[in-house]
Design a protein around this motif. Structure first.
Motif, PDB file in Angstrom:
ATOM      1  N   ILE A 237       0.877  -1.349  -0.120  1.00 54.45           N
ATOM      2  CA  ILE A 237       0.016  -0.068  -0.034  1.00 54.45           C
ATOM      3  C   ILE A 237       1.091   1.393  -0.030  1.00 54.45           C
ATOM      4  CG2 ILE A 237      -1.626   1.303   1.209  1.00 54.45           C
ATOM      5  CD1 ILE A 237      -2.991  -1.405   2.243  1.00 54.45           C
ATOM      6  N   LEU A 238       1.728   1.274   0.831  1.00 52.70           N
ATOM      7  CA  LEU A 238       2.674   2.373   0.973  1.00 52.70           C
ATOM      8  C   LEU A 238       3.666   2.688  -0.359  1.00 52.70           C
ATOM      9  CD1 LEU A 238       3.908   2.202   4.483  1.00 52.70           C
ATOM     10  CD2 LEU A 238       2.228   3.848   3.835  1.00 52.70           C
ATOM     11  N   GLN A 239       4.071   1.471  -0.909  1.00 47.54           N
ATOM     12  CA  GLN A 239       4.655   1.583  -2.181  1.00 47.54           C
ATOM     13  C   GLN A 239       3.912   2.156  -3.284  1.00 47.54           C
ATOM     14  OE1 GLN A 239       8.222   0.521  -2.466  1.00 47.54           O
ATOM     15  NE2 GLN A 239       7.805   1.475  -4.520  1.00 47.54           N
ATOM     16  N   VAL A 240       2.620   1.942  -3.298  1.00 51.43           N
ATOM     17  CA  VAL A 240       1.815   2.427  -4.148  1.00 51.43           C
ATOM     18  C   VAL A 240       1.795   3.999  -4.170  1.00 51.43           C
ATOM     19  CG1 VAL A 240      -0.529   2.589  -5.160  1.00 51.43           C
ATOM     20  CG2 VAL A 240       0.424   0.356  -4.683  1.00 51.43           C
ATOM     21  N   PHE A 241       1.532   4.590  -2.883  1.00 54.77           N
ATOM     22  CA  PHE A 241       1.312   5.866  -2.595  1.00 54.77           C
ATOM     23  C   PHE A 241       2.878   6.659  -2.793  1.00 54.77           C
ATOM     24  CE2 PHE A 241      -2.347   4.903  -0.263  1.00 54.77           C
ATOM     25  CZ  PHE A 241      -3.238   5.893  -0.712  1.00 54.77           C
ATOM     26  N   TYR A 242       4.027   5.786  -2.492  1.00 48.12           N
ATOM     27  CA  TYR A 242       5.327   6.408  -2.826  1.00 48.12           C
ATOM     28  C   TYR A 242       5.453   6.698  -4.380  1.00 48.12           C
ATOM     29  CZ  TYR A 242      10.325   7.027  -2.892  1.00 48.12           C
ATOM     30  OH  TYR A 242      11.548   7.215  -2.852  1.00 48.12           O
ATOM     31  N   ASN A 243       5.077   5.859  -5.382  1.00 51.90           N
ATOM     32  CA  ASN A 243       5.152   5.901  -6.528  1.00 51.90           C
ATOM     33  C   ASN A 243       4.444   7.052  -6.892  1.00 51.90           C
ATOM     34  OD1 ASN A 243       6.853   3.646  -6.575  1.00 51.90           O
ATOM     35  ND2 ASN A 243       5.438   2.290  -7.286  1.00 51.90           N
ATOM     36  N   PHE A 244       3.559   7.358  -6.568  1.00 54.49           N
ATOM     37  CA  PHE A 244       2.277   8.514  -7.089  1.00 54.49           C
ATOM     38  C   PHE A 244       3.118   9.771  -6.531  1.00 54.49           C
ATOM     39  CE2 PHE A 244      -1.013  11.310  -5.954  1.00 54.49           C
ATOM     40  CZ  PHE A 244      -1.566  11.359  -7.194  1.00 54.49           C
ATOM     41  N   VAL A 245       3.613   9.778  -5.182  1.00 57.42           N
ATOM     42  CA  VAL A 245       4.399  11.006  -4.790  1.00 57.42           C
ATOM     43  C   VAL A 245       5.608  11.252  -5.953  1.00 57.42           C
ATOM     44  CG1 VAL A 245       5.433  12.261  -2.940  1.00 57.42           C
ATOM     45  CG2 VAL A 245       3.598  10.701  -2.428  1.00 57.42           C
ATOM     46  N   ASN A 246       6.192   9.990  -5.938  1.00 60.81           N
ATOM     47  CA  ASN A 246       7.549  10.270  -6.894  1.00 60.81           C
ATOM     48  C   ASN A 246       7.144  10.826  -8.395  1.00 60.81           C
ATOM     49  OD1 ASN A 246       9.686   9.872  -5.531  1.00 60.81           O
ATOM     50  ND2 ASN A 246       9.893   7.851  -5.675  1.00 60.81           N
ATOM     51  N   SER A 247       5.802  10.373  -8.915  1.00 65.13           N
ATOM     52  CA  SER A 247       5.486  10.882 -10.106  1.00 65.13           C
ATOM     53  C   SER A 247       5.091  12.452 -10.023  1.00 65.13           C
ATOM     54  CB  SER A 247       4.314  10.312 -10.688  1.00 65.13           C
ATOM     55  OG  SER A 247       3.004  10.482  -9.748  1.00 65.13           O
ATOM     56  N   ARG A 248       4.305  12.894  -8.732  1.00 63.19           N
ATOM     57  CA  ARG A 248       4.363  14.283  -8.788  1.00 63.19           C
ATOM     58  C   ARG A 248       5.465  14.981  -8.722  1.00 63.19           C
ATOM     59  NH1 ARG A 248      -0.822  16.122  -7.513  1.00 63.19           N
ATOM     60  NH2 ARG A 248      -2.323  14.778  -8.653  1.00 63.19           N
ATOM     61  N   ILE A 249       6.445  14.621  -8.079  1.00 64.18           N
ATOM     62  CA  ILE A 249       7.827  15.161  -7.890  1.00 64.18           C
ATOM     63  C   ILE A 249       8.380  15.315  -9.208  1.00 64.18           C
ATOM     64  CG2 ILE A 249      10.219  15.152  -7.203  1.00 64.18           C
ATOM     65  CD1 ILE A 249       9.065  13.937  -4.342  1.00 64.18           C
ATOM     66  N   ASP A 250       8.704  14.335 -10.069  1.00 63.98           N
ATOM     67  CA  ASP A 250       9.238  14.290 -11.486  1.00 63.98           C
ATOM     68  C   ASP A 250       8.287  15.540 -12.327  1.00 63.98           C
ATOM     69  OD1 ASP A 250      10.911  12.435 -10.744  1.00 63.98           O
ATOM     70  OD2 ASP A 250       9.703  10.693 -11.379  1.00 63.98           O
TER      71      ASP A 250
END
Length: 276
Positions: A237-250
């Motif tokens: 669950i946290l990995q999915v949210f982390y990838n979403f956060v990374n996409s926003r940062i990129d």
């Protein structure tokens, strides 16, 4: 006023319909309740039937729902260890939500911002362009403001200043991401810790009983497997949210780079016009 009247009229019709429906339901219920006196001594199973009773029992079991099932598994996995996994999930989700809100609020219309800055710079209103950047949230506006602060310097100095400040802004965007990664790593580790503890419990019980019984082994193994499953689920669950956060940062980093490049083009265009 007209809308209010229509709303009140619709509410009145709805209330009347509900009243009529309630009266019909009461009438039907009263007719169904009236039975012969000879049937009064019949048991519920005889009146409903064994098959219907089985269906009712199955429906009642289904009504427990996923929430109750998760609660039962949480208790079966030993709350002492499951609570640690739950705390990691709560902390990780809180960090992810905070980052998502921050990054969402940092996004702006880059094209409109650069267009407004270009109009101000072309009209020699640098202070007006700075005011636009100050009143606009997000890292793109901050990068543009940094470039406007050094507008009278050479292109190399402006680019160096923008790159340096862009690095600072990128680190701000990534603030808290290291803690999210830590939660992702800790969650399955806590699950594996529960696995090891569950195995130790099983062997302790075997030693105390002096006999290898499936019941004794199953209890410890159950704790081990449940904690491992929940730890892996939390990490996913946290990995999915982390990838979403990374996409926003990129995405924001790309906007910062595009904004810096377009700002340098604006400066070059204005200087070319002034030299003519």
């Amino acid at each position: 006023m007209k809308k209010l009247t229509i709303a009140l009229f619709a509410a009145g019709l709805l209330l009347m319909g509900q009243t009529v429906y309630a009266q019909d339901s009461t009438k039907q219920t009263t007719e169904a309740v009236v039975v012969d006196s000879s049937d009064a001594d019949m048991s519920i199973e005889e009146m409903i039937g064994n098959e219907d009773m089985a269906e009712l029992a199955e429906m009642a079991a289904e009504d427990i729902g996923m929430h109750q099932e998760l609660k039962n598994k949480f208790i079966e996995g030993d709350p002492r260890y499951m609570s640690l996994v739950a705390i990691v999930l709560i902390i990780g989700l809180a960090l992810c939500i905070e980052r998502i809100i921050y990054l969402t609020r940092s996004e702006v219309n880059t094209k409109k911002l650069l267009s407004d800055i270009e109009k101000k710079v072309e009209s020699s209103d640098v202070e007006g362009a700075k005011t636009i950047c100050r009143n606009t949230r997000g890292p793109v506006a901050s990068v543009c403001y940094q470039g406007l602060m050094h507008i009278n310097e050479s292109a190399e100095d402006i680019e160096r200043s923008i790159i340096s400040y862009g690095t600072v802004l990128t680190s701000r965007l990534e603030r808290g991401c290291s803690w999210i990664k830590l939660c992702i790593a800790i969650a399955p580790s806590l699950g594996f810790l529960g696995t090891v503890i569950g195995m130790v419990m099983a062997f302790d019980q075997i030693q105390a009983e002096g006999d290898i019984s499936p019941t004794i082994v199953a209890e410890g193994m159950k704790v081990a497997l449940i904690t491992t499953i929940f730890g892996i689920i939390v990490a996913l669950i946290l990995q999915v949210f982390y990838n979403f956060v990374n996409s926003r940062i990129d995405r924001l980093t790309t906007q910062m780079e595009e904004g810096a490049i377009n700002l340098m083009d604006i400066f070059a265009k204005v200087k070319a016009k002034s030299e003519k």
